[in-house]
Design a protein around this motif. Structure first.
Motif, PDB file in Angstrom:
ATOM      1  N   PRO A  89     -12.312  -5.303   6.151  1.00 29.92           N
ATOM      2  CA  PRO A  89     -13.302  -5.858   6.868  1.00 29.92           C
ATOM      3  C   PRO A  89     -14.662  -6.286   5.731  1.00 29.92           C
ATOM      4  N   PRO A  90     -15.389  -7.182   6.562  1.00 24.82           N
ATOM      5  CA  PRO A  90     -16.618  -7.525   5.673  1.00 24.82           C
ATOM      6  C   PRO A  90     -17.520  -6.314   5.362  1.00 24.82           C
ATOM      7  N   VAL A  91     -17.811  -6.113   4.006  1.00 25.45           N
ATOM      8  CA  VAL A  91     -18.587  -5.125   3.605  1.00 25.45           C
ATOM      9  C   VAL A  91     -19.503  -5.573   2.512  1.00 25.45           C
ATOM     10  N   HIS A  92     -20.397  -4.705   2.158  1.00 30.54           N
ATOM     11  CA  HIS A  92     -21.324  -4.913   1.181  1.00 30.54           C
ATOM     12  C   HIS A  92     -20.773  -5.285  -0.233  1.00 30.54           C
ATOM     13  N   GLN A  93     -19.837  -4.387  -0.551  1.00 32.70           N
ATOM     14  CA  GLN A  93     -19.401  -4.514  -2.029  1.00 32.70           C
ATOM     15  C   GLN A  93     -17.923  -4.000  -1.958  1.00 32.70           C
ATOM     16  N   VAL A  94     -17.151  -4.619  -2.759  1.00 34.11           N
ATOM     17  CA  VAL A  94     -15.487  -4.372  -3.101  1.00 34.11           C
ATOM     18  C   VAL A  94     -15.674  -3.846  -4.451  1.00 34.11           C
ATOM     19  N   ILE A  95     -15.102  -2.780  -5.004  1.00 31.18           N
ATOM     20  CA  ILE A  95     -15.057  -2.475  -6.431  1.00 31.18           C
ATOM     21  C   ILE A  95     -13.644  -2.231  -6.641  1.00 31.18           C
ATOM     22  N   VAL A  96     -12.942  -3.308  -7.530  1.00 34.45           N
ATOM     23  CA  VAL A  96     -11.722  -3.253  -7.764  1.00 34.45           C
ATOM     24  C   VAL A  96     -11.508  -2.452  -9.243  1.00 34.45           C
ATOM     25  N   VAL A  97     -10.937  -1.541  -9.365  1.00 33.16           N
ATOM     26  CA  VAL A  97     -11.041  -0.789 -10.874  1.00 33.16           C
ATOM     27  C   VAL A  97      -9.675  -0.959 -11.326  1.00 33.16           C
ATOM     28  N   ASP A  98      -9.525  -1.742 -12.430  1.00 33.04           N
ATOM     29  CA  ASP A  98      -8.072  -1.993 -12.884  1.00 33.04           C
ATOM     30  C   ASP A  98      -7.814  -1.194 -14.050  1.00 33.04           C
ATOM     31  N   GLY A  99      -6.645  -0.416 -13.992  1.00 32.90           N
ATOM     32  CA  GLY A  99      -6.300   0.626 -15.234  1.00 32.90           C
ATOM     33  C   GLY A  99      -5.473  -0.186 -16.315  1.00 32.90           C
ATOM     34  N   HIS A 100      -5.777  -1.605 -16.622  1.00 28.05           N
ATOM     35  CA  HIS A 100      -5.148  -2.152 -17.780  1.00 28.05           C
ATOM     36  C   HIS A 100      -3.763  -2.794 -17.187  1.00 28.05           C
ATOM     37  N   SER A 101      -3.617  -3.353 -15.951  1.00 32.53           N
ATOM     38  CA  SER A 101      -2.538  -3.598 -15.363  1.00 32.53           C
ATOM     39  C   SER A 101      -1.480  -4.388 -16.070  1.00 32.53           C
ATOM     40  N   ARG A 110     -20.534   1.908 -10.404  1.00 30.72           N
ATOM     41  CA  ARG A 110     -21.099   0.463 -10.197  1.00 30.72           C
ATOM     42  C   ARG A 110     -21.559   0.516  -8.820  1.00 30.72           C
ATOM     43  N   VAL A 111     -21.551   1.403  -8.050  1.00 32.73           N
ATOM     44  CA  VAL A 111     -21.697   1.149  -6.328  1.00 32.73           C
ATOM     45  C   VAL A 111     -23.306   1.092  -6.177  1.00 32.73           C
ATOM     46  N   THR A 112     -23.470  -0.106  -5.332  1.00 32.73           N
ATOM     47  CA  THR A 112     -24.541  -0.200  -4.869  1.00 32.73           C
ATOM     48  C   THR A 112     -25.207  -0.189  -3.384  1.00 32.73           C
ATOM     49  N   GLY A 113     -23.866   0.094  -2.817  1.00 33.15           N
ATOM     50  CA  GLY A 113     -23.973   0.635  -1.339  1.00 33.15           C
ATOM     51  C   GLY A 113     -24.444   1.747  -0.900  1.00 33.15           C
TER      52      GLY A 113
END
Length: 255
Positions: free
Chosen positions: A29-41, A76-79
Motif C-alpha cells: 500500500p502507499p506509505v510514507h517510507q519503504v526500507i529494503v535492507v539488502d544482505g549482500h544478495s 533509518r526510520v522516519t515514520g
C-alpha cells in the motif's frame, strides 16, 4: 510522534529474494517510507527493488542475519509506525491497516498471531507449530506475558519504542548476539520487559512464493530458547535492582 494519522514505515529484510520482490513490492500500500535492507544478495534483488519501487530506501547490511538487517533498517526510520515485512510473500500487505489501527487504538506493539480467530498459516509444519507452542508457553511462564505466537515475525510498533528494543548497533562487522533469527523473540521479550502495551492481531501466513527459507528449525529454535532464558535472567536482575532501590529510598525517608 503518536498521531491518529501516523506515517508508516515498512522495513523489509532481503537476501536473494529478487523473484519474490517482483511480486511483493507492487502490492504494497502507499506509505510514507519503504526500507529494503539488502544482505549482500547474490541475485539482482537490489536492481529489482529499484525498478519495482524507485522511491524505496535501499540500505546495505553491515553484518549477516535478519537481526542485523532489522537493526540497519530501524536506524533509518522516519515514520511514526514501523511494520516488519518479510520479502518472501508470506506477510499479507492487506493486513497492514489492521496493525496500524491496533496501534492507533492505544497499543505500543501490535503482535501478529497465526493462532487467533482470523489467523492461520499455509506454511507452518507440525514440528514448528509444536516448538512455537512450547517456546511461547515458556516465555509466558518466565516473563509473565500472554503470547500465543512468539515466533511469528509480522509485527508493528510505534517508532518511539525502538530504543526499548536494545538491538545491537549496526556499526562494526563482527557478529553480535541478536543478529540472527532470534531477533524476533528478542524484540518481543524486550517490548514486554519495558512494560509496553502489547495487542495481538490475527494474521494469515502465506506460503513463500519462490525459493526456500533460510530458517533452520533446530538451530534457530535453540537460539530462541537462549533468548528466553537470557531475558528471564535480565528481568529478574532488573526487578531485584528496582526492589533494592525502593528499599534504600524507604530507609532514607524513614531515617
Amino acid at each position: 510522534m503518536r498521531t491518529p494519522d501516523p506515517r508508516i514505515t515498512l522495513v523489509i529484510p532481503v537476501l536473494n529474494e529478487a523473484r519474490n520482490l517482483e511480486v511483493v513490492l507492487p502490492t504494497l500500500p502507499p506509505v510514507h517510507q519503504v526500507i529494503v535492507v539488502d544482505g549482500h544478495s547474490a541475485d539482482d534483488s537490489v536492481e529489482v527493488a529499484r525498478r519495482c519501487l524507485p522511491e524505496a530506501d535501499i540500505v546495505p547490511q553491515t553484518r549477516k542475519g535478519k537481526g542485523n538487517a532489522l537493526a540497519c533498517g530501524f536506524e533509518r526510520v522516519t515514520g511514526d509506525i514501523v511494520v516488519m515485512v518479510d520479502a518472501d510473500g508470506s506477510a499479507a500487505p492487506e493486513e497492514i491497516p489492521a496493525f496500524v489501527e491496533t496501534l492507533v487504538a492505544g497499543a505500543d506493539f501490535a503482535k501478529g498471531t497465526r493462532f487467533a480467530a482470523g489467523g492461520g498459516s499455509d506454511d507452518i509444519t507440525l514440528l514448528r507449530r509444536a516448538g512455537n507452542a512450547v517456546l511461547s508457553g515458556l516465555t509466558n511462564l518466565l516473563l509473565r506475558t500472554r503470547f500465543t505466537d512468539l515466533c511469528y515475525g509480522y509485527n508493528a510498533f510505534w517508532a518511539d519504542a525502538i530504543p526499548a528494543l536494545g538491538l545491537p548497533s549496526s556499526a562494526g562487522t563482527e557478529p553480535r548476539w541478536g543478529d540472527g533469527f532470534e531477533v524476533e523473540t528478542l524484540i518481543n521479550c524486550r517490548i514486554a520487559l519495558a512494560g509496553l502495551k502489547i495487542a495481538e492481531v490475527p494474521s494469515f501466513e502465506r506460503d513463500r512464493i519462490y525459493g526456500t527459507s533460510n530458517l533452520d528449525t533446530f538451530r534457530d529454535g535453540l537460539r530462541v530458547l537462549r533468548v528466553i532464558f537470557r531475558e528471564s535472567v535480565r528481568s529478574r536482575r532488573n526487578r531485584r535492582r528496582g526492589e533494592a532501590a525502593v528499599s534504600g529510598l524507604d530507609r532514607v525517608v524513614g531515617s
